[in-house]
Design a protein around this motif. Sequence first.
Motif, short mmCIF file in Angstrom:
data_model
loop_
_atom_site.label_atom_id
_atom_site.label_comp_id
_atom_site.label_asym_id
_atom_site.label_seq_id
_atom_site.Cartn_x
_atom_site.Cartn_y
_atom_site.Cartn_z
N ALA A 101 35.54 37.05 39.05
CA ALA A 101 35.81 36.28 40.27
C ALA A 101 36.68 35.09 39.91
CB ALA A 101 34.51 35.82 40.92
N LEU A 102 37.58 34.71 40.85
CA LEU A 102 38.38 33.49 40.74
C LEU A 102 37.80 32.48 41.70
CD1 LEU A 102 41.99 35.05 40.69
CD2 LEU A 102 40.63 34.28 38.75
N LYS A 122 39.94 27.51 33.79
CA LYS A 122 41.08 28.39 33.52
C LYS A 122 41.75 28.04 32.19
CE LYS A 122 42.15 29.45 38.35
NZ LYS A 122 43.17 29.39 39.42
N LEU A 171 46.15 34.95 36.06
CA LEU A 171 44.80 35.50 35.99
C LEU A 171 44.52 36.31 37.25
CD1 LEU A 171 42.88 32.38 34.61
CD2 LEU A 171 43.89 34.27 33.35
N ILE A 211 37.32 39.24 33.90
CA ILE A 211 37.23 38.30 35.03
C ILE A 211 36.63 39.02 36.22
CG2 ILE A 211 38.55 36.87 36.62
CD1 ILE A 211 40.56 36.37 34.43
N VAL A 255 41.36 39.24 39.02
CA VAL A 255 40.07 39.91 38.90
C VAL A 255 40.26 41.27 38.22
CG1 VAL A 255 38.14 40.92 40.18
CG2 VAL A 255 39.11 38.73 40.90
N ARG A 296 30.74 30.81 33.61
CA ARG A 296 31.82 30.15 34.32
C ARG A 296 32.57 29.27 33.34
NH1 ARG A 296 29.68 28.20 40.28
NH2 ARG A 296 29.11 30.28 41.06
N GLN A 323 37.90 27.23 38.28
CA GLN A 323 37.14 27.97 37.28
C GLN A 323 37.21 29.46 37.59
OE1 GLN A 323 33.18 26.14 37.28
NE2 GLN A 323 33.78 25.02 35.45
N VAL A 324 36.84 30.24 36.58
CA VAL A 324 36.77 31.69 36.74
C VAL A 324 35.41 32.15 36.24
CG1 VAL A 324 39.24 32.07 36.53
CG2 VAL A 324 37.81 32.10 34.49
N GLU A 325 34.95 33.26 36.81
CA GLU A 325 33.70 33.86 36.36
C GLU A 325 34.05 35.06 35.48
OE1 GLU A 325 29.74 34.41 38.74
OE2 GLU A 325 30.94 36.23 38.99
N VAL A 326 33.50 35.05 34.25
CA VAL A 326 33.82 36.08 33.26
C VAL A 326 32.54 36.82 32.90
CG1 VAL A 326 34.76 36.57 30.98
CG2 VAL A 326 35.71 34.70 32.34
#
Length: 828
Positions: A702-703, A722, A683, A700, A685, A719, A708-711
């Motif tokens: 932010a990692l 993964k 994954l 995406i 950004v 949020r 977790q990732v921000e989508v």
Amino acid sequence: MPETDPIRRTLDPFSLEALEFPAVIEMLRGFLSGPISAPLLARVGPHTDLQEIRRDLDLAREAREYLREGTRPGLGGLIEPTPLLDQLRVEGLALEAVNILALVEVARAALDLYRTFTRSQAGDADGARGRGSQHEEAGRAPARNSFGPAGTPRLAELAGGIPDFRTLVADLADKINPDGTVDSSASSELGRVRRHIERAKVEIQSSLERVMQRFSKDSVLQDAVVTIRNDRFVIPVRAEEKRRVEGVVHAASSSGATVYIEPLETLGLNNELVELQDREFAEVQRLLGEFTRQLRERRDHLKRASEILAEIDWAFARGTFAARFDCTAPEIIPNRAICLKGVRHPLLISALRGENARIIHLNLELKPPKRTLIISGPNTGGKTVALKTIGIVALMAQAGIPVPAEEVKLPLFSRVLADIGDQQSIAASLSTFSAHVTNIEAMAQAAGPNDLVLLDEIGASTEPHEGAALAVAILEHFRQRGAITVVTTHHSRLKAYAAETAEAANAAMEFDEATLRPTYRLLVGLPGKSSALEIAARLGLETSIVERARSLLDPVDAEAAALVAGLHQQRAEMDRQGEALELQRQEQEKRQAEWERKFQLDRRTRLRELDSRLESTLKQYAKEWEQSLEELRRQSAPAKAVARGERIAGNLVRDARAEWDAQVLEALGGAAGTPRGPAALPLAVGQRVQVRNVSTPGVISALLDDGQVEVEMGRLKMRVGKDEITQSMPGGAATPVPAAKSPYPSNAPEELNVIGTTAEEAREQVDKFLDQAFLAGRSRVRVIHGHGRGILRRTLHEMFAGHPHVEKFYLATPQEGGSGATIVELAN
């Protein structure tokens, strides 16, 4: 040249009679609307024009789809117009009024169908009547951008060929009444004459009533009524008193007691009436001649229209048949394969429905290199029905008729050659065997690589060993010719031939020995068994006789029969296992449906919880909004500040909605019962990804450190873990994440044109435009509002005066639009 061989017949290339195709056509005749399309059936038959076949099948399919939501075009009241059109060839001949009306109805129906299946763009409908005469000369409907109802391009194309009858229908439609009389409005002269006739009748009636009143007290009249004799108005007078009434005697009653006298007082009026009626007749004949002339001028167009109406009615007949018999459109394929699934013989369906009996389905798949199928099995097991079903399916497909089946795939056959039934002829001194051989000889000469050959009980009606040898030789001949051949037989030698020949296959008609009844299932890959001895034993034949018969069997034949029986048992066991697997599959589908139902229930519950959270959030924002506005009021803030507070409130509402949307996505992303597992996807950004249980892909942004990732999905953010990322979407790396938090582009436009909008719409557009320009860092923009009555300019200037982003504003210079535009300078 006279026929020299009395036993040789002309070969039917499609074996129509042998395969009972005329009976199928007669069955379809019942689905026609009326007489106008009946003659077309005489021309319906299988052919080899692939484009025409597909067109006919498309027409039937479109008609069936149209009938799902619409009603069938009403063509049942139309006559078959060919005899009347033939009469129009005779110059000077005037058609009768009722026949003129019949042809006008054909033109009217054609016009209605044209309007039904072709749609013109606005402004091109009947308003084009002024151009009608030009189109009448061309004989076609006006040129249009025409589109039929959804899903009916073939019907629209066919109806588009209907000539333009608008002028003809307008001229003649109301001139003849339904009872076949010419309407008085047909001409001013006819209307005037008929009015004079009515007045003359009233005068005669009044005059006769006065005469009757004069004689009523003297018992001169037999009855006080006015009647008509010899087209003259008369009164009934007693025979012995006739000398008292001066006038003309026109008739007497059968008893002689009454004479019918036309008094002298009405003689002139009656003469005038007769003259008027003659004038009426002459005018009617003139009008009928004129109407006939108009129809004669459009004779070819009427003929073409009637042909199109017949073809459309035939399409709807096939569509109705397809719906009634659950048919499918056959697919003509390029390779030499036959695929039939769930096929039913249409004549068998019709017969068995009346008896409420089970309808037999035929399944068959014959693919290259196999092109010879040998069907065997007991008598009355359905071999001949299967053979006829294969043949009639091929004929119906190449006649453009839907087939009662789930699926039909066939090659295009040049001929369908069939030898079915008893060909015995006493007149030609032909035995059954001789008749079969004569027919097969003609087929053998004609057969080619694109033909279908169907032979029933090949090699029968003669000595079995010789018959079997002849049958093998015949099959070899058709195989070498490249024809697809299907035969039925009882000969074991032919079963062995199918097993030994790479291009041949066995098939058996299944027979249930427990019930002594055929199942009519065709089992491809297995030879059939006659089961004669087993059936005889179960029917109670003396055991010693049956056993003696078994002992007389050739050991090789007995061994082969035992092998076939074993194969049938294995097939039956495989079928039972297949049925068990099918039951398991259905059970699994039921469990899956129950899981889906529970999942949807849980989903709705979570959405209701989110609705409650939204209400709570909105209340909180409303409270903050009121506090902010109250603070501004206490500080006696300027109008700009108050307006800014109102804008903040609007932003708060939008933020609440955005937060709720994000919560919905998070809730749906973590749906109950969804299995989760670690994703092995790298994954990064800016990567475009798919989140589990969310249909919209995201990017995406932010990692995060907590796994977790921000989508981002549009303007929404969520949020997710993964392990919720199910796949990386194509082109993801090329989708950059905006560095700025502003939702507005940095290249905001320098001007906005609001001409043509309402004042409220202009305020909304300009407000958003100023926000974009302010956030993009612009210092000066132009708003184009036009001159008009000045409403937009005044409205926008009032808005600019209190807008927090506006430093000052003024009308543009003449080079920039003058009083039709306003320059706005924005605050730093």
